[in-house]
Design an enzyme around this catalytic site. Sequence first.
Site, mmCIF file in Angstrom:
data_model
loop_
_atom_site.group_PDB
_atom_site.id
_atom_site.type_symbol
_atom_site.label_atom_id
_atom_site.label_comp_id
_atom_site.label_asym_id
_atom_site.label_seq_id
_atom_site.Cartn_x
_atom_site.Cartn_y
_atom_site.Cartn_z
ATOM 1 N N MET A 1 0.861 -1.187 0.000
ATOM 2 C CA MET A 1 0.000 0.000 0.000
ATOM 3 C C MET A 1 0.896 1.235 0.000
ATOM 4 O O MET A 1 1.633 1.485 0.964
ATOM 5 C CB MET A 1 -0.941 0.005 1.206
ATOM 6 C CG MET A 1 -2.058 -1.034 1.074
ATOM 7 S SD MET A 1 -3.254 -0.988 2.412
ATOM 8 C CE MET A 1 -2.404 -1.918 3.684
ATOM 9 N N GLN B 1 8.054 -4.380 -4.577
ATOM 10 C CA GLN B 1 7.162 -4.263 -5.736
ATOM 11 C C GLN B 1 7.638 -3.162 -6.693
ATOM 12 O O GLN B 1 7.867 -2.019 -6.276
ATOM 13 C CB GLN B 1 5.734 -3.960 -5.303
ATOM 14 C CG GLN B 1 4.796 -4.061 -6.490
ATOM 15 C CD GLN B 1 3.370 -3.634 -6.199
ATOM 16 O OE1 GLN B 1 3.124 -2.482 -5.866
ATOM 17 N NE2 GLN B 1 2.439 -4.562 -6.329
ATOM 18 N N CYS C 1 -2.365 -1.371 -10.225
ATOM 19 C CA CYS C 1 -2.679 -0.036 -9.694
ATOM 20 C C CYS C 1 -3.710 0.660 -10.590
ATOM 21 O O CYS C 1 -3.524 0.760 -11.802
ATOM 22 C CB CYS C 1 -1.403 0.806 -9.588
ATOM 23 S SG CYS C 1 -1.758 2.434 -8.899
ATOM 24 N N ASN D 1 -6.628 -11.911 -3.091
ATOM 25 C CA ASN D 1 -6.703 -10.587 -2.457
ATOM 26 C C ASN D 1 -8.047 -9.922 -2.734
ATOM 27 O O ASN D 1 -8.554 -9.974 -3.845
ATOM 28 C CB ASN D 1 -5.552 -9.711 -2.990
ATOM 29 C CG ASN D 1 -5.617 -8.270 -2.543
ATOM 30 O OD1 ASN D 1 -5.592 -7.354 -3.371
ATOM 31 N ND2 ASN D 1 -5.703 -8.031 -1.251
ATOM 32 N N ASP E 1 -10.980 -7.961 0.230
ATOM 33 C CA ASP E 1 -11.986 -8.079 1.282
ATOM 34 C C ASP E 1 -11.657 -9.079 2.383
ATOM 35 O O ASP E 1 -12.558 -9.471 3.124
ATOM 36 C CB ASP E 1 -13.360 -8.436 0.706
ATOM 37 C CG ASP E 1 -13.913 -7.351 -0.194
ATOM 38 O OD1 ASP E 1 -13.360 -6.229 -0.167
ATOM 39 O OD2 ASP E 1 -14.873 -7.624 -0.925
ATOM 40 N N GLY F 1 -5.143 -6.017 2.885
ATOM 41 C CA GLY F 1 -4.778 -4.617 2.707
ATOM 42 C C GLY F 1 -5.412 -3.733 3.750
ATOM 43 O O GLY F 1 -4.906 -3.572 4.866
ATOM 44 N N ARG F 2 -6.570 -3.162 3.416
ATOM 45 C CA ARG F 2 -7.155 -2.107 4.245
ATOM 46 C C ARG F 2 -7.449 -2.542 5.676
ATOM 47 O O ARG F 2 -7.406 -1.711 6.593
ATOM 48 C CB ARG F 2 -8.405 -1.563 3.546
ATOM 49 C CG ARG F 2 -8.044 -0.764 2.294
ATOM 50 C CD ARG F 2 -9.224 -0.583 1.391
ATOM 51 N NE ARG F 2 -9.701 -1.874 0.887
ATOM 52 C CZ ARG F 2 -10.793 -2.025 0.175
ATOM 53 N NH1 ARG F 2 -11.529 -0.977 -0.113
ATOM 54 N NH2 ARG F 2 -11.145 -3.228 -0.249
#
Length: 318
Positions: free
Chosen positions: A13, A66, A96, A196, A198, A220-221
Amino acid sequence: MLDFKSRVFLAPMAGITDLPMRSIVSSLGCGTMVSEMVAINSIHYKNPKSYKIADVGSENYPVVVQLLGNEPALFAEVVPFVEELGAHSLDINMGCPVKKITGNNMGSALMKDISLAAKIVSAVVKKSRLNVSVKFRKGWDKNSVNAVEFAKMCEDNGAAYITIHGRTRSDFYSGAADWDIIKEVKNSVKIPVVGNGDVDSHIKAKQMIDYTGVDAVMVGRAALGSPWIIPQIHEYLEHGTLPASLKAQEIKDILFRHIESLIDFYGEKMAVPLSRKYVCWYCKNLYDAKRFRERYNKLDKYEDAVNEINCYFNGIEE
Ligand SMILES: Cc1cc2nc3c(=O)[nH]c(=O)nc-3n(C[C@H](O)[C@H](O)[C@H](O)COP(=O)(O)O)c2cc1C
């Protein structure tokens, strides 16, 4: 087989999964770390900020670095520099969605140009002595879903594994991630697949693995303000250990360690303003955080930040 200790990945991120964030996650237990994306042309032009992102050699856990770009020859040129900086393996960003990136034919725009994407994967694989992976999406938009074809292209060109985010570029981050496409991708290649989209709890992680058959999950989030979620999911998947909820004082200790690490890495002048977003996230589920956040967002000095945090957390009854 994935050559990582954990099948729970902290998602790359930008502006978030820097050394301070990765070191906090790894201090709390096991997880696999991925760097923020780093533009290969900035490495080429020896941009110090990009070198700082790619410089992962001092970390005592493996970090996937990355890379972002669109020129196969330039990828091949910078790979040795990135390797020297201590990458455990290399990932290529083909997911992205940001306009500034896709407008320059990078990130998820590469899903629309599969022959260029193939040349990039092949160039990096040929040049690198490390494992190379690719992170991509379901497709560009709902009319051009090509994740399965894309996954096969990655495999054919030597990728060691792939990560699929179950949203199209047009979805950005909204709507539910499509786990069916993740399952289709998993069933279409032999290389390991990281799923990846949710995964925000140990239960969701297990559900994704059971439903899609993926080899690993990427979070992630859900890790924003809850870095412990990565090791907690790891412990649940590997040993069935149910996660305990953290006490406010434990959250405070982790937050302080995170801010101190931001100061070590960026210096106090940058770190305190940078810490504001983390403070918001760490407090997202805590009592009466709104006023605290408003006050914290006006602070610039570490000394004031310490006082404000202590004052807020000491007032929370456990
Ligand atoms: C603020 C932010 C920055 C991101 N930066 C990157 C990045 O540098 N490279 C990348 O491949 N994905 C990036 N992503 C996408 C995440 O890695 C991940 O694919 C996405 O958040 C979906 O996973 P989640 O549902 O677990 O959040 C970013 C996402 C967010 C929210």
